[in-house]
Scaffold this motif. Structure first.
Motif, PDB file in Angstrom:
ATOM      1  N   LEU A   1       0.849  -1.175   0.000  1.00 48.45           N
ATOM      2  CA  LEU A   1       0.000   0.000   0.000  1.00 48.45           C
ATOM      3  C   LEU A   1       0.889   1.230   0.000  1.00 48.45           C
ATOM      4  N   GLY A   2       0.600   2.193  -0.840  1.00 51.37           N
ATOM      5  CA  GLY A   2       1.385   3.421  -0.927  1.00 51.37           C
ATOM      6  C   GLY A   2       0.886   4.478   0.031  1.00 51.37           C
ATOM      7  N   SER A   3       0.852   5.728  -0.396  1.00 50.91           N
ATOM      8  CA  SER A   3       0.448   6.850   0.449  1.00 50.91           C
ATOM      9  C   SER A   3      -1.058   7.069   0.390  1.00 50.91           C
ATOM     10  N   GLY A   4      -1.593   7.685   1.484  1.00 53.70           N
ATOM     11  CA  GLY A   4      -2.999   8.016   1.475  1.00 53.70           C
ATOM     12  C   GLY A   4      -3.592   8.099   2.865  1.00 53.70           C
ATOM     13  N   VAL A   5      -4.920   8.311   2.894  1.00 48.98           N
ATOM     14  CA  VAL A   5      -5.674   8.383   4.139  1.00 48.98           C
ATOM     15  C   VAL A   5      -6.688   7.251   4.128  1.00 48.98           C
ATOM     16  N   ILE A   6      -6.689   6.469   5.189  1.00 39.87           N
ATOM     17  CA  ILE A   6      -7.661   5.382   5.343  1.00 39.87           C
ATOM     18  C   ILE A   6      -8.544   5.765   6.513  1.00 39.87           C
ATOM     19  N   THR A   7      -9.868   5.848   6.273  1.00 38.84           N
ATOM     20  CA  THR A   7     -10.749   6.373   7.300  1.00 38.84           C
ATOM     21  C   THR A   7     -12.072   5.605   7.365  1.00 38.84           C
ATOM     22  N   SER A   8     -12.662   5.632   8.558  1.00 40.87           N
ATOM     23  CA  SER A   8     -14.009   5.098   8.812  1.00 40.87           C
ATOM     24  C   SER A   8     -14.187   3.646   8.377  1.00 40.87           C
ATOM     25  N   ILE A   9     -13.392   2.753   8.993  1.00 45.34           N
ATOM     26  CA  ILE A   9     -13.459   1.325   8.683  1.00 45.34           C
ATOM     27  C   ILE A   9     -13.636   0.540   9.978  1.00 45.34           C
ATOM     28  N   THR A  10     -14.440  -0.519   9.912  1.00 45.17           N
ATOM     29  CA  THR A  10     -14.559  -1.478  11.007  1.00 45.17           C
ATOM     30  C   THR A  10     -14.127  -2.834  10.484  1.00 45.17           C
ATOM     31  N   ALA A  11     -13.202  -3.479  11.218  1.00 47.24           N
ATOM     32  CA  ALA A  11     -12.737  -4.819  10.841  1.00 47.24           C
ATOM     33  C   ALA A  11     -12.955  -5.748  12.028  1.00 47.24           C
ATOM     34  N   ASN A  12     -13.642  -6.852  11.771  1.00 45.91           N
ATOM     35  CA  ASN A  12     -13.958  -7.798  12.820  1.00 45.91           C
ATOM     36  C   ASN A  12     -13.779  -9.199  12.244  1.00 45.91           C
ATOM     37  N   GLY A  13     -12.802  -9.966  12.774  1.00 41.17           N
ATOM     38  CA  GLY A  13     -12.602 -11.306  12.239  1.00 41.17           C
ATOM     39  C   GLY A  13     -11.268 -11.888  12.626  1.00 41.17           C
ATOM     40  N   GLU A  14     -10.838 -12.894  11.847  1.00 42.95           N
ATOM     41  CA  GLU A  14      -9.583 -13.586  12.118  1.00 42.95           C
ATOM     42  C   GLU A  14      -8.714 -13.569  10.872  1.00 42.95           C
ATOM     43  N   VAL A  15      -7.402 -13.311  11.092  1.00 39.29           N
ATOM     44  CA  VAL A  15      -6.440 -13.304   9.996  1.00 39.29           C
ATOM     45  C   VAL A  15      -5.318 -14.262  10.368  1.00 39.29           C
ATOM     46  N   ASP A  16      -5.027 -15.215   9.483  1.00 34.98           N
ATOM     47  CA  ASP A  16      -3.957 -16.197   9.675  1.00 34.98           C
ATOM     48  C   ASP A  16      -2.955 -16.056   8.544  1.00 34.98           C
ATOM     49  N   GLY A  17      -1.668 -16.210   8.846  1.00 31.74           N
ATOM     50  CA  GLY A  17      -0.656 -16.149   7.803  1.00 31.74           C
ATOM     51  C   GLY A  17       0.719 -16.420   8.372  1.00 31.74           C
ATOM     52  N   ASN A  18       1.758 -16.117   7.593  1.00 31.21           N
ATOM     53  CA  ASN A  18       3.124 -16.347   8.029  1.00 31.21           C
ATOM     54  C   ASN A  18       3.777 -15.065   8.535  1.00 31.21           C
ATOM     55  N   SER A  19       3.933 -14.060   7.666  1.00 31.77           N
ATOM     56  CA  SER A  19       4.562 -12.799   8.095  1.00 31.77           C
ATOM     57  C   SER A  19       3.841 -11.600   7.485  1.00 31.77           C
ATOM     58  N   ASN A  20       4.110 -10.418   8.072  1.00 35.61           N
ATOM     59  CA  ASN A  20       3.438  -9.180   7.683  1.00 35.61           C
ATOM     60  C   ASN A  20       1.915  -9.331   7.763  1.00 35.61           C
ATOM     61  N   ILE A  21       1.445  -9.719   8.944  1.00 43.08           N
ATOM     62  CA  ILE A  21       0.020  -9.919   9.192  1.00 43.08           C
ATOM     63  C   ILE A  21      -0.505  -8.687   9.919  1.00 43.08           C
ATOM     64  N   GLY A  22      -1.356  -7.924   9.265  1.00 47.38           N
ATOM     65  CA  GLY A  22      -1.920  -6.715   9.862  1.00 47.38           C
ATOM     66  C   GLY A  22      -3.428  -6.801   9.969  1.00 47.38           C
ATOM     67  N   GLY A  23      -3.959  -6.149  10.994  1.00 49.29           N
ATOM     68  CA  GLY A  23      -5.404  -6.113  11.158  1.00 49.29           C
ATOM     69  C   GLY A  23      -6.083  -5.418   9.993  1.00 49.29           C
ATOM     70  N   LEU A  24      -5.403  -4.436   9.397  1.00 45.63           N
ATOM     71  CA  LEU A  24      -5.944  -3.720   8.248  1.00 45.63           C
ATOM     72  C   LEU A  24      -4.983  -3.739   7.061  1.00 45.63           C
ATOM     73  N   VAL A  25      -3.686  -3.541   7.324  1.00 41.05           N
ATOM     74  CA  VAL A  25      -2.692  -3.475   6.251  1.00 41.05           C
ATOM     75  C   VAL A  25      -1.497  -4.360   6.620  1.00 41.05           C
ATOM     76  N   GLY A  26      -1.054  -5.172   5.683  1.00 39.18           N
ATOM     77  CA  GLY A  26       0.115  -6.010   5.906  1.00 39.18           C
ATOM     78  C   GLY A  26       1.413  -5.257   5.736  1.00 39.18           C
ATOM     79  N   LEU A  27       1.622  -4.640   4.571  1.00 36.29           N
ATOM     80  CA  LEU A  27       2.858  -3.925   4.264  1.00 36.29           C
ATOM     81  C   LEU A  27       2.530  -2.586   3.620  1.00 36.29           C
ATOM     82  N   ALA A  28       3.056  -1.516   4.203  1.00 39.03           N
ATOM     83  CA  ALA A  28       2.820  -0.162   3.691  1.00 39.03           C
ATOM     84  C   ALA A  28       4.161   0.524   3.458  1.00 39.03           C
ATOM     85  N   SER A  29       4.285   1.277   2.361  1.00 45.06           N
ATOM     86  CA  SER A  29       5.572   1.885   2.038  1.00 45.06           C
ATOM     87  C   SER A  29       5.523   3.393   1.852  1.00 45.06           C
ATOM     88  N   GLY A  30       4.395   4.027   2.070  1.00 44.15           N
ATOM     89  CA  GLY A  30       4.305   5.469   1.860  1.00 44.15           C
ATOM     90  C   GLY A  30       3.874   6.213   3.098  1.00 44.15           C
TER      91      GLY A  30
END
Length: 185
Positions: A1-30
């Motif tokens: 994910l690059g640059s920007g504004v992320i607003t007004s989000i609800t996240a409810n659940g389960e996330v499974d993985g190996n690395s870079n596991i984020g509730g909303l974003v895994g990897l961001a560079s901006g």
């Protein structure tokens, strides 16, 4: 994910993985700003897990974030951010966030707010919490072996740039409220 504004989000659940596991974003560079986000999640993985963002490079700010998450992994786990790679501490702010009933479980680099920060320069800005951490509450339980902190698990820097100056007639017009409540096991 690059640059920007992320607003007004609800996240409810389960996330499974190996690395870079984020509730909303895994990897961001901006340059990213997060506002008005609600997170009630269970995250499971191996390394670099964050309640909001797993791994962010450059500049990040979070405002009005509510999180009640359970995060389990091996290393580099943070209630909001797993790992931050920033040039200067002025590239990071958290304002009006509530991290409530967090459960963070891992082995190394575990922090209530941030698991691991790589920062080229720590400036005076970072020595005054009201510059980057405003009206934020962190509560919950952290279970880990090494590099454990209520705010930051591990801070890595190459340069500390602090200077002293005397200032007169300065009036602050705001109040900073930071509460940290957790049990370290």
């Amino acid at each position: 994910l690059g640059s920007g504004v992320i607003t007004s989000i609800t996240a409810n659940g389960e996330v499974d993985g190996n690395s870079n596991i984020g509730g909303l974003v895994g990897l961001a560079s901006g340059k990213l700003t997060f506002k008005n986000i609600n997170l009630i999640e269970t995250l499971k993985g191996n390394s670099i897990l964050g309640g909001l963002v797993a791994h962010s490079a450059y500049q990040v700010s979070a405002e009005n974030i509510f999180s009640s998450s359970s995060i389990t992994g091996q290393n580099t786990i943070g209630g909001l951010f797993g790992q931050l790679n920033i040039l200067d501490t002025q590239n990071f702010t958290v304002k009006s966030c509530i991290l409530k009933n967090l459960t963070l479980t891992g082995t190394d680099n575990i922090g209530g707010l941030i698991g691991h920060i790589n920062c080229l320069t720590i400036s005076e800005y970072f020595t005054t919490p009201e510059n980057y951490l405003l009206d934020t509450t962190i509560s919950g339980n952290i279970t880990a072996n090494n590099n454990v902190g209520s705010l930051i698990g591990y801070l890595n820097t190459q340069s500390i740039s602090l200077s002293y100056r005397q200032e007169k007639n300065i009036t602050k017009s705001h109040t900073t409220n930071i509460q940290i409540m957790n049990n370290l096991s």
